[in-house]
Design a protein around this motif. Structure first.
Motif, short mmCIF file in Angstrom:
data_model
loop_
_atom_site.label_atom_id
_atom_site.label_comp_id
_atom_site.label_asym_id
_atom_site.label_seq_id
_atom_site.Cartn_x
_atom_site.Cartn_y
_atom_site.Cartn_z
N LEU A 1 3.43 22.87 39.66
CA LEU A 1 3.70 23.46 38.68
C LEU A 1 4.72 23.75 39.06
CD1 LEU A 1 2.66 25.94 35.90
CD2 LEU A 1 3.08 27.82 37.84
N PHE A 2 4.91 22.98 37.87
CA PHE A 2 6.81 22.33 37.93
C PHE A 2 7.46 22.51 36.22
CE2 PHE A 2 5.80 20.81 41.41
CZ PHE A 2 6.54 20.02 42.44
N TYR A 3 8.19 23.30 35.96
CA TYR A 3 8.20 23.37 34.58
C TYR A 3 9.90 22.80 34.38
CZ TYR A 3 5.65 28.21 34.93
OH TYR A 3 4.89 29.00 35.01
N GLU A 4 10.08 21.95 36.03
CA GLU A 4 11.65 20.89 35.10
C GLU A 4 10.42 20.04 35.67
OE1 GLU A 4 15.34 23.30 36.15
OE2 GLU A 4 14.80 22.75 38.61
N PRO A 5 11.34 18.74 35.13
CA PRO A 5 11.01 17.56 35.18
C PRO A 5 11.55 16.51 37.14
CG PRO A 5 12.26 17.23 33.53
CD PRO A 5 12.85 18.67 33.92
#
Length: 308
Positions: A46-50
């Motif tokens: 779960l990646f909220y940033e690149p």
């Protein structure tokens, strides 16, 4: 009694012995040792940033260890409808995820995740820490020098905004390395307890020159393109500065790197550079982290069962 979990949140939570254990496992994986997690559980990313390096190396590590991988796109998930981080991960847990790897823009995002019964692995928290990057950096240094005691590490660049710097400084100092910082005065962080020296001094004394990316996205105003050349001349690893480095000294950069800003293009793949070796080691270090989290959580679970 509720099941206990073993998270991987910060370097500071790891003992020196645990760090050495993780490095032994990472190097063993690189040398061909295998370990397969029982029952092929699901792990969510779960990646909220690149991210390219961290996300892809976690996915490769998970697949090599036999996990089923759930790749969650935060841009098209219920996060866009206002769902909290806790509720998103709790939903993944309910679906069947046995662990979750999270990168988030909030520093210490994991503090809001109490009550989860699956391990949370920190893949970068804002300007906080980047513990998995730290482990692959330590692995790269260990392979080169076989020890940390007395190794001189120069971190150069955007220290104040760098989660890599925070994790690495904490770990390296506890492992016996000497750390110096260099870069623009406004980007230093004196709370880290390291000497701030000139770039030339740092490079001349270092066994490891660790360059840090200029993090435009974390500055109130982006560095103007016309300032890139000026930054390179004042604080970057130029071809001329590379000639000042000690014999046997190496170049590292967590990436992504800005060619002609933090480092001269000609030095990215030079004989001194270990930049792409760091990327390679990222897979093995993250395999070791996953093994550590799952074995530790299972050991805790067994201990609780025995206590009942």
């Amino acid at each position: 009694m509720n099941k206990q979990t073993h998270h991987f949140k910060t370097v500071d939570e790891l003992s020196v012995g645990s760090m050495h254990g993780l490095l032994r496992d990472a190097i063993a994986f690189k040398e061909g040792e295998t370990w397969t997690v029982p029952e092929r559980p699901y792990v969510a990313n779960l990646f909220y940033e690149p991210s390219t390096r961290t996300k892809m190396s976690f996915e490769v590590a998970q697949k090599r260890l036999g996990f089923h991988v759930l790749d969650i796109d935060a841009d098209t998930s219920s996060v866009q409808k206002g769902e909290s981080l806790y509720d998103t991960i709790r939903t993944l847990q309910a679906i069947g995820a046995s662990a979750v790897v999270v990168r988030h823009f909030e520093k210490q995002f994991y503090e809001q995740l109490g009550g989860l019964s699956i391990p949370v692995i920190n893949a970068g928290d804002g300007e906080g820490e980047h513990p998995s990057q730290c482990m692959l950096d330590l692995m790269t240094i260990k392979e080169e020098f076989h020890t940390f005691a007395g190794v001189n590490v120069a971190m150069i660049g955007d220290i104040r905004h760098s989660r890599v710097a925070r994790s690495n400084i904490s770990a390296l100092k506890r492992l016996g390395a000497n750390v110096q910082l260099a870069g623009p005065d406004d980007w230093m962080d004196h709370s880290l307890g390291c000497a701030h020296v000139s770039v030339d001094t740092a490079i001349k004394q270092a066994d490891v020159v660790m360059l840090l990316r200029v993090q435009h996205e974390r500055h109130a105003e982006q560095t103007a393109s016309q300032n890139a050349k000026r930054y390179h001349e004042q604080f970057g690893l130029t071809e001329k500065r590379e000639t000042m480095m000690k014999p046997g000294a190496i170049i590292m950069h967590p990436g992504p790197f800005n060619r002609g800003v933090e480092i001269a293009t000609s030095l990215v793949e030079s004989p001194r550079s270990r930049i792409f070796k760091q990327v390679e080691n990222g897979v093995y270090a993250r395999m070791a982290i996953l093994k550590h989290v799952f074995e530790s959580s299972k050991a805790i679970d067994y201990a609780l069962r025995d206590a009942l």
